[in-house]
Design an enzyme around this catalytic site. Structure first.
Site: not given
Ligand SMILES: [Zn+2]
Length: 393
Positions: A196-197, A201, A204, A289-290, A292
């Site tokens: 993650t960057r 929320h 996630h 995820g979508r 990425h």
């Protein structure tokens, strides 16, 4: 009881043994110096600790072209993005045929590493841009960085004296050897990694917990190298992760450690690259995820998931877990995704990034179905301190 073997079979550790460090340091003082900065300094750190195993230094021309053309190293092992050290024509001239050079983080600094030069080759900028970023558009931050990099690449084996110095996240900077040790200590045989960057929320959190239902442990692995100026700064993100872990994550099943890489915004290719790195950290599974590692609209929503199909089953040695976007549904009375919820948009809590930024900037918490209040408060605070350039949630 290791989770999974590193990529290529053996974990690299390029840091010089203490007994040899003095001699190497002395040698380095007399070598031509090359300043390494930004993304390449992050790559140096990743190489040093084995996060880019099996690489033992900056890549040469054969691997460079093999990776761009086939998504594999010259020896056939999967690899998605070249790892190179740039130098401009003048710089290459200054090195003057040296067999070894010393790498520093800034002019006049102590050397971090010695590079045993195997070759210096010319970068094929258009080919690299098209293969890695699928565009030559200079508006793309990765293409921009590539454009600013030197025309030539210095390749060779690294002998590292010390890691680039850091003054943040010192408790959370586990190397691949250390995360592997920690997984073993915790008795985890299967571990899912989450890149993650961004702040985390509810969506996630839900995805991470869905993944955690089928494996032993979760490694939240935020990237803390260079990102775009409008991404949320790493220290703010880290406060969000800590608040979430404190309130909502089982401590014996989840941990957070930082990933010292810089973002490339290469979308699909970076998803593969991220997965391979996490395999080296000991992860058996990786969440995709979508969009990425995407930026703007350079990549299709599912491209970063579909690209995994271009490898034979088992070839990558880490299992991607693909996720849809998720949301709170008031009819389901829980988090869900289009895969699991049959209800209409009206029943779902979904907010655009722009809307969330507006709310946070106004000091207003998004609905608790969207964001944990503890996380919202940290972001609201950070925005107050930021003035005219608020971070992006
Ligand atoms: Zn529903």
């Amino acid at each position: 009881m290791a989770t999974t073997p590193p990529h290529g079979g053996a974990l690299r550790n390029l840091l010089t043994e203490a007994t040899e460090a003095d001699a190497l340091r002395e040698e380095a003082r007399h070598l031509p110096k090359l300043v390494v900065s930004g993304r390449e300094l992050s790559d140096l750190e990743l190489l040093a600790v084995g996060a880019l195993s099996p690489l033992s230094g900056f890549q040469g021309e054969a691997d460079y072209h093999a990776v761009l053309e086939t998504m594999h190293l010259d020896d056939g092992l999967p690899w998605a993005i070249p790892v190179t050290l740039s130098v401009d024509e003048d710089g290459a001239h200054r090195l003057g045929g040296a067999e070894s050079i010393a790498l520093t983080a800034a002019e006049g600094d102590e050397p971090l590493a010695v590079l045993r030069i195997s070759e210096i080759f010319k970068r094929d900028r258009p080919k690299e841009a098209r293969s890695v970023f699928q565009t030559e558009d200079l508006e793309h931050p990765g293409v921009q960085a590539l454009h600013e990099a030197g025309d030539r690449c210095v390749a060779g084996r690294l002998e590292v004296l010390s890691l680039p110095p850091h003054d943040d996240f010192l408790q959370n900077r586990l190397t691949p050897a250390e995360t592997r040790e920690e997984f073993e200590r915790r008795g985890w045989r299967t571990v899912v990694g989450f890149q993650t960057r961004n702040p985390i929320h509810r969506a996630h959190e839900y995805i991470q917990k869905c993944a955690l239902e089928i494996v032993d442990g979760l490694l939240v692995h935020p990237l803390v190298g260079a990102t775009k100026a409008d991404d949320v700064p790493p220290d703010v993100r880290m406060r969000c992760y800590e608040a979430l872990f404190e309130g909502y994550y089982p401590k014996d099943r989840a941990m957070v450690s930082v990933f010292p890489a810089a973002m490339r915004y290469a979308g699909p290719k970076e998803a593969i690259w991220h997965a391979i790195c996490r395999k080296n950290y000991g992860c058996t599974h990786f969440i995709v995820g979508r969009d990425h590692a995407g930026v703007g609209d350079y990549y299709g929503t599912y491209d970063a998931q579909k690209i995994f199909e271009r490898f034979e089953p088992g070839e990558l040695g880490i299992t991607p877990l693909m996720f849809e976007h998720s949301f709170w549904c008031s009819r389901c009375e829980g988090m869900a995704s289009p895969k699991t919820c049959p209800h209409s948009e009206e029943e779902r809590v979904s907010l655009s990034g722009t809307k969330v930024r507006e709310m946070l900037r106004a000091g207003e918490r998004p609905p608790q179905e969207f964001s944990r209040p503890e996380v919202a408060d940290i972001l609201i605070d950070a925005m107050r301190g930021e003035g005219t350039n608020p971070p992006r949630p």
